[in-house]
Write a protein that holds these residues in place. Sequence first.
Motif, PDB file in Angstrom:
ATOM      1  N   ASP A 285       0.597   4.120  -2.750  1.00  0.00           N
ATOM      2  CA  ASP A 285       0.316   5.514  -2.399  1.00  0.00           C
ATOM      3  C   ASP A 285       1.340   6.473  -3.006  1.00  0.00           C
ATOM      4  O   ASP A 285       1.009   7.610  -3.342  1.00  0.00           O
ATOM      5  CB  ASP A 285       0.289   5.676  -0.881  1.00  0.00           C
ATOM      6  CG  ASP A 285      -0.943   5.033  -0.243  1.00  0.00           C
ATOM      7  OD1 ASP A 285      -1.888   4.700  -0.980  1.00  0.00           O
ATOM      8  OD2 ASP A 285      -0.957   4.873   1.000  1.00  0.00           O
TER       9      ASP A 285
ATOM     10  N   LYS B 145       3.159   7.382   6.027  1.00  0.00           N
ATOM     11  CA  LYS B 145       2.640   8.613   5.438  1.00  0.00           C
ATOM     12  C   LYS B 145       3.714   9.252   4.567  1.00  0.00           C
ATOM     13  O   LYS B 145       4.917   9.084   4.801  1.00  0.00           O
ATOM     14  CB  LYS B 145       2.176   9.599   6.517  1.00  0.00           C
ATOM     15  CG  LYS B 145       3.252  10.051   7.487  1.00  0.00           C
ATOM     16  CD  LYS B 145       2.656  10.993   8.535  1.00  0.00           C
ATOM     17  CE  LYS B 145       3.712  11.401   9.562  1.00  0.00           C
ATOM     18  NZ  LYS B 145       3.161  12.297  10.593  1.00  0.00           N
TER      19      LYS B 145
ATOM     20  N   THR C 259       0.824  -1.211   0.000  1.00  0.00           N
ATOM     21  CA  THR C 259       0.000   0.000   0.000  1.00  0.00           C
ATOM     22  C   THR C 259       0.856   1.258   0.000  1.00  0.00           C
ATOM     23  O   THR C 259       0.502   2.256  -0.635  1.00  0.00           O
ATOM     24  CB  THR C 259      -0.944  -0.005   1.217  1.00  0.00           C
ATOM     25  OG1 THR C 259      -1.766  -1.185   1.166  1.00  0.00           O
ATOM     26  CG2 THR C 259      -1.844   1.221   1.226  1.00  0.00           C
TER      27      THR C 259
ATOM     28  N   ARG D  83       0.308   6.939  -6.609  1.00  0.00           N
ATOM     29  CA  ARG D  83      -0.907   7.773  -6.642  1.00  0.00           C
ATOM     30  C   ARG D  83      -0.552   9.244  -6.389  1.00  0.00           C
ATOM     31  O   ARG D  83      -1.093  10.146  -7.037  1.00  0.00           O
ATOM     32  CB  ARG D  83      -1.904   7.279  -5.597  1.00  0.00           C
ATOM     33  CG  ARG D  83      -3.212   8.067  -5.568  1.00  0.00           C
ATOM     34  CD  ARG D  83      -4.246   7.386  -4.710  1.00  0.00           C
ATOM     35  NE  ARG D  83      -3.788   7.222  -3.333  1.00  0.00           N
ATOM     36  CZ  ARG D  83      -4.510   6.610  -2.388  1.00  0.00           C
ATOM     37  NH1 ARG D  83      -5.693   6.083  -2.698  1.00  0.00           N
ATOM     38  NH2 ARG D  83      -4.046   6.503  -1.163  1.00  0.00           N
ATOM     39  N   TYR D  84       0.365   9.476  -5.464  1.00  0.00           N
ATOM     40  CA  TYR D  84       0.792  10.842  -5.128  1.00  0.00           C
ATOM     41  C   TYR D  84       1.503  11.500  -6.316  1.00  0.00           C
ATOM     42  O   TYR D  84       1.183  12.642  -6.679  1.00  0.00           O
ATOM     43  CB  TYR D  84       1.704  10.805  -3.910  1.00  0.00           C
ATOM     44  CG  TYR D  84       2.497  12.066  -3.667  1.00  0.00           C
ATOM     45  CD1 TYR D  84       1.894  13.245  -3.246  1.00  0.00           C
ATOM     46  CD2 TYR D  84       3.887  12.075  -3.868  1.00  0.00           C
ATOM     47  CE1 TYR D  84       2.628  14.407  -3.036  1.00  0.00           C
ATOM     48  CE2 TYR D  84       4.634  13.215  -3.650  1.00  0.00           C
ATOM     49  CZ  TYR D  84       3.999  14.383  -3.237  1.00  0.00           C
ATOM     50  OH  TYR D  84       4.738  15.532  -3.027  1.00  0.00           O
TER      51      TYR D  84
END
Length: 336
Positions: free
Chosen positions: A167, A324, A163, A170-171
């Motif tokens: 991410d 994050k 994941t 996607r960012y």
Amino acid sequence: MKITINEIAEMAGVSKATVSRVLNQSKPVSDEIRDKVIKVIEETGFNPNSIARSLVIKKTYLIGIVIPEIANPYFSQLVRGIEDEANARDYNIVICNADNEFQKENKSLQVLKNKQVDGIVFLTSHLLEEHNLFFKTNSIPTVIIGTNSKEFNIPFVDIDNFTAAYDVVRYVVSLGHSSIGLIRGPLTYQNVSFFRLEGYKKALQDHGFPFEEHLVKSGDYKFESGYAAMEEFLKQDSKPTVIFAMNDEMAIGAMSCAIDSGLSVPEDISIIGFDDISLASMVRPMLTTVNQPVYEMGLESIKILINMIQCPDKKVENVIFPHKIIERQSMSKIKD
């Protein structure tokens, strides 16, 4: 003349086992008995030898750590968390540096077994059947950090690497990038690089981009391999607009190569790393990266391990920490 635990027991009028319980707080002892034993200990200046103590209680209060590369800031931060929590719980640690070599890993595990450690924290990005055989054969409480060990039924502490990589893609797509270079680590089945590569591929697919082999270069998580991978990218006719490196060291190596080649980061090429080591915010431009709470992962591994040592029949849950993206200066939007 050196006082022994037997003499302490005789002087206090209790058994040797009772003295051990008082010393190690392993089982309840009445206040009266405890005070009597402590008084004799204080009067005699008794200081139990750690080896003799371990023979009596069948514990060494040692925890072994096998680390792939002690110079890597990611692993050194993990060890810091491990050591702080272990010391807070009156355990000491023994560190074995494996230099990313399987034979050294095996030798380190044997060394820790011979030292009769109470448990092992195994820091690795890959698990092999040989590792599993060692842990099954020796029944030493063990926690893995850095890879998913569901197949081997060994408790682990990790992030969701699939994941996290998804991410990242996607960012960068949200910033307008469509040609996304990847510098991966060594690839074996279901290791960290495997899951991050799969996350990268799935995100490309979900955003309508093909997976292209020429956009993936291999590295070994070290600065030099990131530098070399960027050199390869810059020789290509079709160059990516952004580089995603699977760790910060390789990302910083790639950024250094780009700058040495006369490019500006992020104006000419954007770069994103993984781990959020301290150096990521020290370099210029500061590195955008994926943060994983490394110190806290080290702390948690010891909590799990000591629970396993003290309650061997209790079911142990794996722990997945959140990640994050930390935005800094090495990423920019693609201009229309």
